[in-house]
Design a protein around this motif. Structure first.
Motif, PDB file in Angstrom:
ATOM      1  N   PRO A  24      35.340  49.483  57.068  1.00  0.00           N
ATOM      2  CA  PRO A  24      34.057  49.093  56.476  1.00  0.00           C
ATOM      3  C   PRO A  24      33.678  50.047  55.348  1.00  0.00           C
ATOM      4  O   PRO A  24      33.951  51.248  55.416  1.00  0.00           O
ATOM      5  CB  PRO A  24      33.080  49.206  57.654  1.00  0.00           C
ATOM      6  N   ALA A  25      33.093  49.499  54.308  1.00  0.00           N
ATOM      7  CA  ALA A  25      32.678  50.308  53.159  1.00  0.00           C
ATOM      8  C   ALA A  25      31.219  50.704  53.315  1.00  0.00           C
ATOM      9  O   ALA A  25      30.408  49.965  53.871  1.00  0.00           O
ATOM     10  CB  ALA A  25      32.879  49.529  51.866  1.00  0.00           C
ATOM     11  N   ILE A  26      30.898  51.889  52.803  1.00  0.00           N
ATOM     12  CA  ILE A  26      29.519  52.374  52.803  1.00  0.00           C
ATOM     13  C   ILE A  26      29.010  52.330  51.367  1.00  0.00           C
ATOM     14  O   ILE A  26      29.572  52.972  50.479  1.00  0.00           O
ATOM     15  CB  ILE A  26      29.419  53.804  53.355  1.00  0.00           C
ATOM     16  N   ILE A  27      27.978  51.563  51.128  1.00  0.00           N
ATOM     17  CA  ILE A  27      27.408  51.407  49.795  1.00  0.00           C
ATOM     18  C   ILE A  27      26.073  52.135  49.736  1.00  0.00           C
ATOM     19  O   ILE A  27      25.202  51.939  50.594  1.00  0.00           O
ATOM     20  CB  ILE A  27      27.192  49.921  49.449  1.00  0.00           C
ATOM     21  N   VAL A  28      25.904  53.001  48.717  1.00  0.00           N
ATOM     22  CA  VAL A  28      24.633  53.685  48.500  1.00  0.00           C
ATOM     23  C   VAL A  28      23.832  52.860  47.507  1.00  0.00           C
ATOM     24  O   VAL A  28      24.232  52.675  46.357  1.00  0.00           O
ATOM     25  CB  VAL A  28      24.848  55.117  47.964  1.00  0.00           C
ATOM     26  N   GLU A  51      36.219  44.637  45.802  1.00  0.00           N
ATOM     27  CA  GLU A  51      36.774  45.372  46.940  1.00  0.00           C
ATOM     28  C   GLU A  51      38.202  45.835  46.702  1.00  0.00           C
ATOM     29  O   GLU A  51      38.608  46.880  47.213  1.00  0.00           O
ATOM     30  CB  GLU A  51      36.664  44.540  48.210  1.00  0.00           C
ATOM     31  N   SER A  52      38.980  45.107  45.923  1.00  0.00           N
ATOM     32  CA  SER A  52      40.316  45.607  45.592  1.00  0.00           C
ATOM     33  C   SER A  52      40.209  46.848  44.706  1.00  0.00           C
ATOM     34  O   SER A  52      40.997  47.794  44.849  1.00  0.00           O
ATOM     35  CB  SER A  52      41.158  44.522  44.913  1.00  0.00           C
ATOM     36  N   LEU A  54      33.709  58.532  36.086  1.00  0.00           N
ATOM     37  CA  LEU A  54      34.051  57.956  34.795  1.00  0.00           C
ATOM     38  C   LEU A  54      33.603  56.496  34.753  1.00  0.00           C
ATOM     39  O   LEU A  54      34.065  55.683  35.536  1.00  0.00           O
ATOM     40  CB  LEU A  54      35.563  58.031  34.545  1.00  0.00           C
ATOM     41  N   ALA A  55      32.699  56.194  33.841  1.00  0.00           N
ATOM     42  CA  ALA A  55      32.300  54.805  33.617  1.00  0.00           C
ATOM     43  C   ALA A  55      33.159  54.217  32.505  1.00  0.00           C
ATOM     44  O   ALA A  55      33.721  54.947  31.688  1.00  0.00           O
ATOM     45  CB  ALA A  55      30.827  54.728  33.236  1.00  0.00           C
ATOM     46  N   THR A  56      33.285  52.901  32.476  1.00  0.00           N
ATOM     47  CA  THR A  56      33.983  52.226  31.378  1.00  0.00           C
ATOM     48  C   THR A  56      32.953  51.980  30.275  1.00  0.00           C
ATOM     49  O   THR A  56      32.133  51.073  30.363  1.00  0.00           O
ATOM     50  CB  THR A  56      34.591  50.896  31.854  1.00  0.00           C
ATOM     51  N   LEU A  57      32.981  52.815  29.250  1.00  0.00           N
ATOM     52  CA  LEU A  57      31.909  52.830  28.255  1.00  0.00           C
ATOM     53  C   LEU A  57      32.147  51.787  27.159  1.00  0.00           C
ATOM     54  O   LEU A  57      32.454  52.108  26.016  1.00  0.00           O
ATOM     55  CB  LEU A  57      31.786  54.234  27.647  1.00  0.00           C
ATOM     56  N   ASP A  58      31.979  50.529  27.527  1.00  0.00           N
ATOM     57  CA  ASP A  58      32.048  49.465  26.530  1.00  0.00           C
ATOM     58  C   ASP A  58      30.729  48.700  26.549  1.00  0.00           C
ATOM     59  O   ASP A  58      29.748  49.119  27.175  1.00  0.00           O
ATOM     60  CB  ASP A  58      33.254  48.550  26.763  1.00  0.00           C
ATOM     61  N   GLU A  59      30.715  47.552  25.876  1.00  0.00           N
ATOM     62  CA  GLU A  59      29.456  46.820  25.746  1.00  0.00           C
ATOM     63  C   GLU A  59      28.974  46.212  27.067  1.00  0.00           C
ATOM     64  O   GLU A  59      27.823  45.804  27.188  1.00  0.00           O
ATOM     65  CB  GLU A  59      29.601  45.706  24.695  1.00  0.00           C
ATOM     66  N   ARG A  60      29.850  46.173  28.080  1.00  0.00           N
ATOM     67  CA  ARG A  60      29.466  45.561  29.357  1.00  0.00           C
ATOM     68  C   ARG A  60      29.002  46.575  30.400  1.00  0.00           C
ATOM     69  O   ARG A  60      28.597  46.197  31.495  1.00  0.00           O
ATOM     70  CB  ARG A  60      30.631  44.757  29.931  1.00  0.00           C
ATOM     71  N   VAL A  61      29.048  47.874  30.076  1.00  0.00           N
ATOM     72  CA  VAL A  61      28.709  48.888  31.073  1.00  0.00           C
ATOM     73  C   VAL A  61      27.217  48.806  31.415  1.00  0.00           C
ATOM     74  O   VAL A  61      26.370  48.610  30.552  1.00  0.00           O
ATOM     75  CB  VAL A  61      29.080  50.303  30.573  1.00  0.00           C
ATOM     76  N   PRO A  96      28.382  59.076  44.402  1.00  0.00           N
ATOM     77  CA  PRO A  96      28.509  57.619  44.530  1.00  0.00           C
ATOM     78  C   PRO A  96      29.930  57.202  44.137  1.00  0.00           C
ATOM     79  O   PRO A  96      30.309  57.281  42.966  1.00  0.00           O
ATOM     80  CB  PRO A  96      27.472  57.085  43.537  1.00  0.00           C
ATOM     81  N   VAL A  97      30.725  56.812  45.111  1.00  0.00           N
ATOM     82  CA  VAL A  97      32.138  56.511  44.862  1.00  0.00           C
ATOM     83  C   VAL A  97      32.272  55.100  44.302  1.00  0.00           C
ATOM     84  O   VAL A  97      31.802  54.137  44.910  1.00  0.00           O
ATOM     85  CB  VAL A  97      32.964  56.659  46.151  1.00  0.00           C
ATOM     86  N   PRO A  98      32.887  54.948  43.142  1.00  0.00           N
ATOM     87  CA  PRO A  98      33.040  53.602  42.564  1.00  0.00           C
ATOM     88  C   PRO A  98      34.020  52.749  43.368  1.00  0.00           C
ATOM     89  O   PRO A  98      34.911  53.293  44.008  1.00  0.00           O
ATOM     90  CB  PRO A  98      33.576  53.895  41.157  1.00  0.00           C
ATOM     91  N   PRO A  99      33.798  51.419  43.332  1.00  0.00           N
ATOM     92  CA  PRO A  99      32.766  50.682  42.595  1.00  0.00           C
ATOM     93  C   PRO A  99      31.414  50.761  43.291  1.00  0.00           C
ATOM     94  O   PRO A  99      31.347  50.695  44.516  1.00  0.00           O
ATOM     95  CB  PRO A  99      33.300  49.258  42.586  1.00  0.00           C
ATOM     96  N   ILE A 100      30.349  50.899  42.496  1.00  0.00           N
ATOM     97  CA  ILE A 100      29.019  51.044  43.078  1.00  0.00           C
ATOM     98  C   ILE A 100      28.197  49.762  42.948  1.00  0.00           C
ATOM     99  O   ILE A 100      27.017  49.749  43.285  1.00  0.00           O
ATOM    100  CB  ILE A 100      28.268  52.233  42.441  1.00  0.00           C
ATOM    101  N   ALA A 101      28.822  48.699  42.436  1.00  0.00           N
ATOM    102  CA  ALA A 101      28.165  47.393  42.335  1.00  0.00           C
ATOM    103  C   ALA A 101      29.248  46.337  42.161  1.00  0.00           C
ATOM    104  O   ALA A 101      30.420  46.661  41.927  1.00  0.00           O
ATOM    105  CB  ALA A 101      27.195  47.368  41.158  1.00  0.00           C
ATOM    106  N   ALA A 102      28.854  45.071  42.273  1.00  0.00           N
ATOM    107  CA  ALA A 102      29.812  43.987  42.100  1.00  0.00           C
ATOM    108  C   ALA A 102      30.444  44.037  40.722  1.00  0.00           C
ATOM    109  O   ALA A 102      29.767  44.287  39.720  1.00  0.00           O
ATOM    110  CB  ALA A 102      29.105  42.645  42.300  1.00  0.00           C
TER     111      ALA A 102
END
Length: 417
Positions: A157-161, A227-228, A253-260, A285-291
């Motif tokens: 199970p994953a833990i989401i903050v 989830e993958s 590290l975030a993906t710093l493009d227009e969709r971030v 906060p371990v990525p992914p932190i959102a859908a």
């Protein structure tokens, strides 16, 4: 003395390139669920075309529809296991090849002492053939994952903050199975059976089913994609742990493009530390932190004390601290060899199109970054004059040349000139 790219900068660049591959693989996994959907639609059409009475058709079609989420979950789990194993191996090879041998020698010696074993004398580690050295590292530091290890990663199970600081525990397979509640199988089955009785063609029936399952199909793909990415990131984080005290912390590290997302971009470059330093790694906060999150992380490594007394290591590399940007030389070499789809993922499609339009040619890595390796924002790229662009690119090329000369000096003389 010429500047030598640090271990951390090179590893960060390679992990960012690996993340591009992870995003592509996660998308492929998510889209592969369409195959399962098509198979189920074909089964439903065959039942609709049968000569059975309406009641039995509706019952059988409803049963097939109810089983669709379970089929998605099975398909996702099988593919996730393969991706998690792949990500684990790719991460291990980055550390095996890029962490200085003197650093690894300290870790191997520690592991040998705890297990009471001893192999090739570690004072000869710099002379080992590449394959022999890699086997030694895999045995004592970065072992190959077995099936049960991978399953533990994939199915735990994953833990989401959440944004409010609260934590939610969930299992991805339960979320996919819950999608069955969002479709009324009897209603859909009756709709299909009645449409066929009224003369609807196979193509029309297929379209009706595609429309009816589109919502839950999109949800299933989103869960599979997110989830993958989580499993692949988890496997890389486990490699950080295996490095022990060499890994002092982890950088987001975030993906710093227009969709971030803004809440993801603000975390970019922040470091969470081990061994009592603040902020603590347990709070990260371990990525992914959102859908559909495409963020990842990189290790912040430090040299073991034992390695700092190794003259061979000191000749190999001087800098060993994290830097604000990835290694320019590593990224430039990768850019020359990769395809356009991966280039777009690494810099953002909008940024890529803006630069390509401004230059009227295929962009190069140096067209997007400052000499320190950081991305220029789109307004900066658009406002830059041709003269400013040429000066910036010249500075980047000089940095690349300096790094190359430094490595050649070390290889030839044992130190940087």
């Amino acid at each position: 003395m010429a500047s030598i790219p640090s271990v951390n900068r090179i590893i960060r660049a390679l992990l960012e390139q690996l993340n591009v591959e992870r995003v592509i693989n996660a998308d492929a996994l998510a889209n592969s669920l369409n195959e399962t959907t098509r198979e189920f639609i074909s089964r439903i059409i065959n039942k609709a075309l049968s000569s059975k009475e309406r009641f039995f058709k509706i019952t059988e079609i409803g049963d097939v529809l109810k089983a669709l989420p379970a089929a998605w979950a099975t398909a996702v789990g099988t593919r996730m296991e393969k991706l998690a194993s792949w990500a684990s191996e790719q991460s291990a090879m980055i550390f095996t090849r890029e962490v200085p041998r003197s650093w690894m020698a300290a870790k191997i010696r520690e592991q040998q002492a705890s297990s009471g074993t001893k192999e090739t004398p570690l004072d000869k580690i710099h002379e080992m053939p590449k394959d022999e050295y890699e086997r030694l590292v895999r045995r004592y530091v970065l072992p190959v994952r077995n099936k049960s290890d991978i399953e533990q990663t994939v199915y735990r199970p994953a833990i989401i903050v959440k944004n409010d600081g609260s934590r939610e525990v969930f299992a991805w397979q339960d979320r996919i199975l819950d999608l069955s509640k969002k479709v009324d199988p009897k209603r859909v089955a009756a709709k299909i059976v009645d449409a066929h009785a009224e003369g609807a063609s196979v193509q029309e029936l297929s379209k009706m089913l595609v429309d009816e399952t589109a919502g839950i199909g999109a949800s299933a793909r989103r869960i599979a994609r997110t989830e993958s990415m989580r499993q692949m990131n988890d496997e890389t984080m486990k490699r950080y742990d295996e490095l022990g005290d060499m890994c002092a912390g982890v950088m987001y590290l975030a993906t710093l493009d227009e969709r971030v997302r803004p809440e993801h971009a603000i975390l970019h470059g922040r470091i969470w530390w081990k061994n009592g330093r603040k902020p603590d790694i347990k709070e990260m906060p371990v990525p992914p932190i959102a859908a559909n999150c495409r963020c990842n992380s990189t290790s912040v490594l430090t040299a073991p004390v034992e390695a700092l007394n190794d003259p061979t290591y000191l000749a190999e590399l001087r800098a060993a601290t994290a830097n604000s940007g990835p290694d320019i030389t590593t990224q430039e070499n990768w850019w020359r060899q990769t395809d356009e789809a991966r280039k777009r993922l690494s810099v953002g499609s909008k940024r890529y199109d803006v630069v390509k339009s401004l230059l009227n040619r295929e962009p190069q890595w140096s067209d997007f970054v400052n000499p320190d390796g950081g991305f220029l924002k789109i307004p900066q790229l658009q406002s830059e004059t041709p003269e400013q662009r040429d000066r910036r690119r010249m500075a980047i090329q000089m940095t690349i040349a300096d790094q190359g000369n430094a490595f050649r000096d070390v290889s030839k003389f044992g130190f940087a000139i």
